[in-house]
Write a protein that holds these residues in place. Sequence first.
Motif, PDB file in Angstrom:
ATOM      1  N   GLN A  13       0.862  -1.184   0.000  1.00 55.25           N
ATOM      2  CA  GLN A  13       0.000   0.000   0.000  1.00 55.25           C
ATOM      3  C   GLN A  13       0.895   1.230   0.000  1.00 55.25           C
ATOM      4  N   ASP A  14       0.836   1.994  -1.082  1.00 53.78           N
ATOM      5  CA  ASP A  14       1.676   3.194  -1.183  1.00 53.78           C
ATOM      6  C   ASP A  14       1.018   4.380  -0.500  1.00 53.78           C
ATOM      7  N   LEU A  15       1.789   5.075   0.327  1.00 56.40           N
ATOM      8  CA  LEU A  15       1.340   6.314   0.967  1.00 56.40           C
ATOM      9  C   LEU A  15       2.256   7.393   0.393  1.00 56.40           C
ATOM     10  N   PRO A  37      -2.543   1.768  -4.673  1.00 58.59           N
ATOM     11  CA  PRO A  37      -1.958   0.424  -4.686  1.00 58.59           C
ATOM     12  C   PRO A  37      -0.563   0.467  -5.285  1.00 58.59           C
ATOM     13  N   GLY A  38       0.333  -0.348  -4.754  1.00 61.64           N
ATOM     14  CA  GLY A  38       1.705  -0.377  -5.266  1.00 61.64           C
ATOM     15  C   GLY A  38       2.401  -1.671  -4.900  1.00 61.64           C
ATOM     16  N   GLY A  39       3.711  -1.586  -4.782  1.00 66.03           N
ATOM     17  CA  GLY A  39       4.530  -2.790  -4.612  1.00 66.03           C
ATOM     18  C   GLY A  39       5.077  -3.134  -5.990  1.00 66.03           C
ATOM     19  N   LYS A  40       6.351  -3.460  -6.037  1.00 65.86           N
ATOM     20  CA  LYS A  40       6.970  -3.676  -7.351  1.00 65.86           C
ATOM     21  C   LYS A  40       6.268  -4.778  -8.148  1.00 65.86           C
ATOM     22  N   GLY A  41       5.918  -5.870  -7.454  1.00 63.07           N
ATOM     23  CA  GLY A  41       5.255  -6.969  -8.159  1.00 63.07           C
ATOM     24  C   GLY A  41       3.901  -6.556  -8.701  1.00 63.07           C
ATOM     25  N   PHE A  42       3.103  -5.941  -7.845  1.00 69.76           N
ATOM     26  CA  PHE A  42       1.747  -5.561  -8.253  1.00 69.76           C
ATOM     27  C   PHE A  42       1.801  -4.522  -9.377  1.00 69.76           C
ATOM     28  N   ASN A  43       2.730  -3.557  -9.270  1.00 69.00           N
ATOM     29  CA  ASN A  43       2.862  -2.539 -10.331  1.00 69.00           C
ATOM     30  C   ASN A  43       3.208  -3.196 -11.666  1.00 69.00           C
ATOM     31  N   GLN A  44       4.099  -4.176 -11.619  1.00 66.25           N
ATOM     32  CA  GLN A  44       4.518  -4.843 -12.859  1.00 66.25           C
ATOM     33  C   GLN A  44       3.349  -5.622 -13.469  1.00 66.25           C
ATOM     34  N   SER A  93       3.541  -1.883   3.388  1.00 69.34           N
ATOM     35  CA  SER A  93       3.208  -0.466   3.151  1.00 69.34           C
ATOM     36  C   SER A  93       4.487   0.300   2.860  1.00 69.34           C
ATOM     37  N   ALA A  94       4.334   1.452   2.239  1.00 65.15           N
ATOM     38  CA  ALA A  94       5.512   2.245   1.883  1.00 65.15           C
ATOM     39  C   ALA A  94       5.183   3.729   1.939  1.00 65.15           C
ATOM     40  N   VAL A  95       6.190   4.496   2.316  1.00 63.66           N
ATOM     41  CA  VAL A  95       6.079   5.959   2.246  1.00 63.66           C
ATOM     42  C   VAL A  95       6.898   6.398   1.048  1.00 63.66           C
ATOM     43  N   LEU A  96       6.261   7.120   0.140  1.00 64.27           N
ATOM     44  CA  LEU A  96       6.962   7.635  -1.041  1.00 64.27           C
ATOM     45  C   LEU A  96       6.964   9.154  -0.953  1.00 64.27           C
ATOM     46  N   CYS A  97       8.105   9.771  -1.172  1.00 70.20           N
ATOM     47  CA  CYS A  97       8.171  11.236  -1.258  1.00 70.20           C
ATOM     48  C   CYS A  97       8.555  11.579  -2.678  1.00 70.20           C
ATOM     49  N   HIS A 105      11.883   9.264  -3.188  1.00 68.21           N
ATOM     50  CA  HIS A 105      12.545   8.536  -2.100  1.00 68.21           C
ATOM     51  C   HIS A 105      11.490   7.574  -1.576  1.00 68.21           C
ATOM     52  N   ILE A 106      11.861   6.324  -1.326  1.00 67.91           N
ATOM     53  CA  ILE A 106      10.855   5.351  -0.879  1.00 67.91           C
ATOM     54  C   ILE A 106      11.369   4.569   0.331  1.00 67.91           C
ATOM     55  N   ILE A 107      10.515   4.415   1.338  1.00 69.55           N
ATOM     56  CA  ILE A 107      10.815   3.484   2.441  1.00 69.55           C
ATOM     57  C   ILE A 107       9.715   2.430   2.432  1.00 69.55           C
ATOM     58  N   VAL A 108      10.119   1.152   2.400  1.00 73.32           N
ATOM     59  CA  VAL A 108       9.152   0.054   2.324  1.00 73.32           C
ATOM     60  C   VAL A 108       9.181  -0.771   3.601  1.00 73.32           C
ATOM     61  N   SER A 109       7.995  -1.102   4.104  1.00 73.08           N
ATOM     62  CA  SER A 109       7.875  -2.083   5.178  1.00 73.08           C
ATOM     63  C   SER A 109       7.213  -3.306   4.531  1.00 73.08           C
ATOM     64  N   CYS A 136      12.484  -8.400  -5.826  1.00 73.34           N
ATOM     65  CA  CYS A 136      13.137  -8.781  -4.568  1.00 73.34           C
ATOM     66  C   CYS A 136      12.497  -8.196  -3.316  1.00 73.34           C
ATOM     67  N   GLU A 137      11.168  -8.032  -3.332  1.00 69.26           N
ATOM     68  CA  GLU A 137      10.483  -7.641  -2.100  1.00 69.26           C
ATOM     69  C   GLU A 137       9.827  -8.878  -1.469  1.00 69.26           C
ATOM     70  N   SER A 138      10.305 -10.071  -1.877  1.00 70.84           N
ATOM     71  CA  SER A 138       9.775 -11.339  -1.349  1.00 70.84           C
ATOM     72  C   SER A 138      10.931 -12.134  -0.740  1.00 70.84           C
ATOM     73  N   SER A 267       8.230   7.392  -9.635  1.00 70.44           N
ATOM     74  CA  SER A 267       8.080   6.174  -8.834  1.00 70.44           C
ATOM     75  C   SER A 267       7.304   5.142  -9.664  1.00 70.44           C
ATOM     76  N   GLY A 268       7.817   3.912  -9.668  1.00 75.11           N
ATOM     77  CA  GLY A 268       7.163   2.859 -10.449  1.00 75.11           C
ATOM     78  C   GLY A 268       7.609   2.835 -11.912  1.00 75.11           C
ATOM     79  N   ALA A 269       8.544   3.714 -12.298  1.00 78.01           N
ATOM     80  CA  ALA A 269       8.981   3.734 -13.713  1.00 78.01           C
ATOM     81  C   ALA A 269       9.650   2.409 -14.090  1.00 78.01           C
ATOM     82  N   GLY A 270      10.491   1.903 -13.177  1.00 83.24           N
ATOM     83  CA  GLY A 270      11.161   0.617 -13.433  1.00 83.24           C
ATOM     84  C   GLY A 270      10.140  -0.505 -13.550  1.00 83.24           C
ATOM     85  N   ASP A 271       9.090  -0.427 -12.730  1.00 83.96           N
ATOM     86  CA  ASP A 271       8.044  -1.464 -12.762  1.00 83.96           C
ATOM     87  C   ASP A 271       7.269  -1.409 -14.076  1.00 83.96           C
ATOM     88  N   ALA A 272       7.027  -0.168 -14.545  1.00 81.83           N
ATOM     89  CA  ALA A 272       6.329  -0.003 -15.830  1.00 81.83           C
ATOM     90  C   ALA A 272       7.163  -0.661 -16.929  1.00 81.83           C
TER      91      ALA A 272
HETATM   92  O1  RIB Z   1       8.880   0.688  -7.563  1.00 82.75           O
HETATM   93  C1  RIB Z   1       7.939   1.470  -6.887  1.00 82.75           C
HETATM   94  C2  RIB Z   1       7.380   0.693  -5.744  1.00 82.75           C
HETATM   95  O2  RIB Z   1       8.412   0.446  -4.817  1.00 82.75           O
HETATM   96  C3  RIB Z   1       6.313   1.418  -4.964  1.00 82.75           C
HETATM   97  O3  RIB Z   1       5.016   1.127  -5.444  1.00 82.75           O
HETATM   98  C4  RIB Z   1       6.547   0.958  -3.528  1.00 82.75           C
HETATM   99  O4  RIB Z   1       5.489   0.202  -3.026  1.00 82.75           O
HETATM  100  C5  RIB Z   1       7.843   0.166  -3.566  1.00 82.75           C
HETATM  101  O5  RIB Z   1       7.632  -1.179  -3.522  1.00 82.75           O
END
Ligand code: RIB
Length: 328
Positions: A13-15, A37-44, A93-97, A105-109, A136-138, A267-272
Amino acid sequence: MKPRVVVVGSFIQDLAFYAEAFPRPGETVFGDFRPGPGGKGFNQAAAAHRTGVPTLFLGAVGRDAFGAGARKYAQSEGLHTTFIEKKRESTGSAVLCINAAGQNHIIVSPGANLALQPRDVPPGPLRAAEVVVCQCESDCRTIAHVLRTARLAGAVTVLNPAPLRPDFPPALLRHTEVVIPNENEFTALVRLVPATAALLRTAAFRAVGDLGANGLAGLQADLLHRLCRALGVPVVIVTLGDQGCFISQPDACTHIHAHDVDALDTSGAGDAFVGGFAAGLVRFKRNVIEAAHYASAVAALAVTRPGTATAMPTAREITRFLKKRDHQ
Ligand code: RIB
């Protein structure tokens, strides 16, 4: 419909906070808040799905509001998902600035994502897929299981080593057919893998200086290609942000320029790119170069909008964009 792309990985969950500039340590700044919604896997998976290629996302969430939101969003999008619900962990969850230049800048839990076990991933969809994607978030054991199963069944296995963790096991590359790191991940990866680390100690690379400090800009294409080859993965694609991407295949290497767009949120450009590439492999019958061109258009469109999963372009938007660029 049988999924042709299967993405196993993270839902987060992106904040997201949009501000003029990043706060300095100790500073408080005002900004706009946009959760999504976010997360590298889900975005991809979202990126591949929006191109119209049947896609399945498999990941873990907690028994909480963020997990329920994940299901609801996927349903509204028509994206096939298997969410494994973990009782003890919360949804990642993640905080994105994001600043006015679109940098982030992203911090992921990671939460429940790290609790996804090999036994949670049924082999059926992996064996039936044409392309299987991991990041690699798994848990690395789960990633290894997914890549091994899929590759043995003949799928193209794509690994996006993001974020590049210090405990990244180089053995994951053995089951990988296409690895897609960004510049920072690539420089960290080549220091971790014994064959590339040894190559970096040779005279040719010592003359270039510290890769980490100087980046890849000063590295000639033939040296970068040698480094990619030493990773032992058939196809290596290093994404270089607005500089495009470098593609190394067994018999040749090439550079693809990025499309020139006004980036609002990177943010998410690499996932796109990764999701677009997976879909491109299906659309263009495993042609890596055509898939990378397609991925580059998907990433270019995604950065012109705020958000991560929600910013992914549709097939129609990609086609229109590419047509317009052809006529310029
Ligand atoms: O690549 C961007 C993603 O990285 C964000 O959606 C965030 O959730 C982090 O996983």
